[in-house]
Design an enzyme around this catalytic site. Structure first.
Site, PDB file in Angstrom:
ATOM      1  N   SER A  18       0.709  -1.283   0.135  1.00 19.00           N
ATOM      2  CA  SER A  18      -0.188  -0.063   0.026  1.00 19.00           C
ATOM      3  C   SER A  18       0.975   1.178  -0.088  1.00 19.00           C
ATOM      4  CB  SER A  18      -0.999  -0.079   1.131  1.00 19.00           C
ATOM      5  OG  SER A  18      -2.016  -1.106   1.139  1.00 19.00           O
ATOM      6  N   LYS A  67      -8.983  -5.826  11.250  1.00 12.50           N
ATOM      7  CA  LYS A  67     -10.171  -5.203  10.568  1.00 12.50           C
ATOM      8  C   LYS A  67     -11.424  -5.233  11.320  1.00 12.50           C
ATOM      9  CE  LYS A  67      -8.494  -5.723   5.885  1.00 12.50           C
ATOM     10  NZ  LYS A  67      -8.426  -6.351   4.613  1.00 12.50           N
ATOM     11  N   ASP A 103     -12.964  -2.883   0.580  1.00 11.73           N
ATOM     12  CA  ASP A 103     -12.537  -4.211  -0.004  1.00 11.73           C
ATOM     13  C   ASP A 103     -13.395  -4.978  -0.802  1.00 11.73           C
ATOM     14  OD1 ASP A 103      -9.860  -4.641   1.367  1.00 11.73           O
ATOM     15  OD2 ASP A 103     -10.896  -5.239   3.001  1.00 11.73           O
ATOM     16  N   GLY A 131     -11.915 -13.125   6.079  1.00 14.24           N
ATOM     17  CA  GLY A 131     -12.166 -11.776   6.020  1.00 14.24           C
ATOM     18  C   GLY A 131     -12.275 -11.466   4.484  1.00 14.24           C
ATOM     19  N   LEU A 227      -7.793 -13.794  -5.415  1.00 14.89           N
ATOM     20  CA  LEU A 227      -7.613 -12.787  -4.582  1.00 14.89           C
ATOM     21  C   LEU A 227      -6.210 -12.379  -4.566  1.00 14.89           C
ATOM     22  CD1 LEU A 227     -10.477 -12.299  -2.360  1.00 14.89           C
ATOM     23  CD2 LEU A 227     -10.458 -12.005  -4.532  1.00 14.89           C
TER      24      LEU A 227
HETATM   25  P1  NAP Z   1      -8.167 -15.692   6.214  1.00 11.20           P
HETATM   26  O1  NAP Z   1      -9.139 -14.736   7.129  1.00 11.20           O
HETATM   27  O2  NAP Z   1      -7.235 -16.184   7.225  1.00 11.20           O
HETATM   28  O3  NAP Z   1      -9.006 -16.569   5.696  1.00 11.20           O
HETATM   29  C1  NAP Z   1      -8.340 -17.894   5.124  1.00 11.20           C
HETATM   30  C2  NAP Z   1      -9.292 -18.714   4.205  1.00 11.20           C
HETATM   31  O4  NAP Z   1      -8.644 -19.618   3.493  1.00 11.20           O
HETATM   32  C3  NAP Z   1     -10.319 -19.584   4.740  1.00 11.20           C
HETATM   33  O5  NAP Z   1     -11.518 -19.541   4.374  1.00 11.20           O
HETATM   34  C4  NAP Z   1      -9.558 -20.616   5.199  1.00 11.20           C
HETATM   35  O6  NAP Z   1     -10.515 -21.957   5.420  1.00 11.20           O
HETATM   36  C5  NAP Z   1      -8.949 -21.117   3.785  1.00 11.20           C
HETATM   37  N1  NAP Z   1      -7.969 -22.111   3.669  1.00 11.20           N
HETATM   38  C6  NAP Z   1      -6.852 -21.673   4.186  1.00 11.20           C
HETATM   39  N2  NAP Z   1      -5.903 -22.742   4.124  1.00 11.20           N
HETATM   40  C7  NAP Z   1      -6.642 -23.824   3.527  1.00 11.20           C
HETATM   41  C8  NAP Z   1      -6.388 -25.013   2.745  1.00 11.20           C
HETATM   42  N3  NAP Z   1      -5.173 -25.818   2.691  1.00 11.20           N
HETATM   43  N4  NAP Z   1      -7.350 -25.494   2.041  1.00 11.20           N
HETATM   44  C9  NAP Z   1      -8.716 -24.903   1.691  1.00 11.20           C
HETATM   45  N5  NAP Z   1      -8.841 -23.795   2.491  1.00 11.20           N
HETATM   46  C10 NAP Z   1      -7.893 -22.840   3.223  1.00 11.20           C
HETATM   47  O7  NAP Z   1      -7.603 -14.820   5.332  1.00 11.20           O
HETATM   48  P2  NAP Z   1      -8.142 -13.635   4.304  1.00 11.20           P
HETATM   49  O8  NAP Z   1      -7.596 -12.277   5.111  1.00 11.20           O
HETATM   50  O9  NAP Z   1      -9.578 -13.761   4.117  1.00 11.20           O
HETATM   51  O10 NAP Z   1      -7.342 -13.745   2.981  1.00 11.20           O
HETATM   52  C11 NAP Z   1      -7.548 -14.602   2.035  1.00 11.20           C
HETATM   53  C12 NAP Z   1      -6.748 -14.555   0.604  1.00 11.20           C
HETATM   54  O11 NAP Z   1      -7.036 -13.440   0.062  1.00 11.20           O
HETATM   55  C13 NAP Z   1      -5.311 -14.206   1.166  1.00 11.20           C
HETATM   56  O12 NAP Z   1      -4.279 -14.853   0.179  1.00 11.20           O
HETATM   57  C14 NAP Z   1      -4.901 -12.798   1.121  1.00 11.20           C
HETATM   58  O13 NAP Z   1      -3.646 -12.701   0.504  1.00 11.20           O
HETATM   59  C15 NAP Z   1      -6.128 -12.486  -0.295  1.00 11.20           C
HETATM   60  N6  NAP Z   1      -6.694 -11.119  -0.027  1.00 11.20           N
HETATM   61  C16 NAP Z   1      -6.439 -10.464  -1.009  1.00 11.20           C
HETATM   62  C17 NAP Z   1      -6.844  -8.978  -0.983  1.00 11.20           C
HETATM   63  C18 NAP Z   1      -6.615  -8.096  -2.194  1.00 11.20           C
HETATM   64  O14 NAP Z   1      -6.728  -6.884  -2.154  1.00 11.20           O
HETATM   65  N7  NAP Z   1      -6.205  -8.503  -3.324  1.00 11.20           N
HETATM   66  C19 NAP Z   1      -7.328  -8.433   0.123  1.00 11.20           C
HETATM   67  C20 NAP Z   1      -7.395  -9.233   1.343  1.00 11.20           C
HETATM   68  C21 NAP Z   1      -6.920 -10.498   1.121  1.00 11.20           C
HETATM   69  P3  NAP Z   1     -10.965 -22.426   6.927  1.00 11.20           P
HETATM   70  O15 NAP Z   1     -12.160 -21.550   7.202  1.00 11.20           O
HETATM   71  O16 NAP Z   1     -11.358 -23.695   6.549  1.00 11.20           O
HETATM   72  O17 NAP Z   1      -9.760 -22.182   7.699  1.00 11.20           O
END
Ligand code: NAP
Length: 279
Positions: A18, A67, A103, A131, A227
């Protein structure tokens, strides 16, 4: 004019892109402001937020793990941020702090810019219930898309589906068991597949979702989104091999930042300059 500041609070926060594109945006518009990284441990969040009330702060961004936890420390939270239980942007309105979420809208903008597609009436399979998935799911529901949601941990996925149904009772919102995610692509005639899990953030062995192959004619219109923005994931690689349109998370990242920039400065963000700064 005295120099203004915007902070980003996270823990850890070293990875964030950012400052690169926000500072490029301030520079491009000749705004005397600086975007600064603050590593804030969860126990220090309340005190850190108070700093944003001072006149030299335009506001702040929140990233993992703040957040959700930040909400009680703000004076006002928009209805969308309240619904999805997540604030990624604080705006300092003369000492009062307003919480917003950019987001989900950032993802919708990126989808429109990169594919020309609006989510309205589209059938979308979203993998994840963390999230990021939550923010995107609420923005999709708000935009009147049909949301099919799958998650490794069923209870978390079902909870998100139930929250969406609660706020959007007229919409189609369906939980897909994780074991059925690949079959659901064809069965539910999905238009857009989104990976919002963290699978692929580091070099992955497995795909979060397998796209059925060989393609039938009607599958060629499938758009595949991830994402994740720091690398081309196996999911996007496999979709590209099948000739499908793909989008990565960089567009979402820049557009959420651009929307925040607009909230802090009241000015239209210089999107091209922001993309150029990270590329
Ligand atoms: P988070 O809150 O930690 O959630 C992680 C998610 O991934 C949960 O649904 C989890 O499932 C799942 N997961 C983790 N390991 C897994 C596996 N081995 N197999 C299947 N599902 C799995 O993370 P978040 O903040 O939502 O971020 C998720 C992704 O989005 C990240 O890669 C992040 O870099 C990306 N992101 C991108 C942006 C953007 O602006 N482009 C913004 C925010 C986030 P469970 O519920 O089963 O644990």
């Amino acid at each position: 004019m005295t120099k203004a500041f915007v902070g980003i609070f996270g823990y850890p926060v070293g990875h964030t892109l950012s400052p690169l594109f926000q500072n490029a945006a301030f520079k491009a518009l000749g705004i005397n402001a600086e975007y600064v990284v603050f590593e804030v441990a969860p126990k220090d969040l309340e005190d850190a937020v108070q700093v944003i009330r001072s006149p030299e702060f335009l506001g702040a961004n929140l990233t993992i793990p703040h957040k959700e936890k930040v909400i009680p420390f703000l004076d006002e939270v928009t209805s969308m941020a309240k619904k999805c239980g997540s604030v990624n942007t604080i705006v300092n309105c003369g000492g009062k702090l307003r919480g917003e979420t950019t987001d989900g809208p950032g993802f919708i903008r990126s989808l429109k810019e990169e594919t020309g597609m609006s989510p309205k009436g589209k059938r979308i399979l979203l993998a994840g219930a963390g999230g990021a998935a939550r923010a995107v799911a609420f923005a999709l529901a708000e935009a009147k898309a049909d949301v099919y949601l799958t998650n490794r941990t069923a209870e978390k996925g079902e909870k998100l589906v139930s929250d969406l149904k609660n706020f959007y009772p007229q919409n189609t919102v369906t939980y897909i068991p994780f074991s059925e995610r690949a079959d659901a692509l064809r069965r539910e005639k999905i238009d857009i597949l989104i990976n919002a899990t963290s699978v692929g953030i580091e070099k992955e062995k497995n795909l979060p979702l397998t796209i059925p192959s060989p393609l039938r004619g009607e599958d060629n219109r499938l758009i595949v989104c991830d994402l994740i923005y720091n690398r081309k994931t196996l999911l996007l690689q496999s979709a590209q091999r099948l000739g499908l349109k793909t989008i990565d998370g960089l567009g979402m990242l820049i557009h959420q930042g651009a929307l925040s920039f607009q909230l802090w400065t009241g000015k239209t963000a210089p999107i091209k300059k922001m993309f150029a700064a990270v590329k």
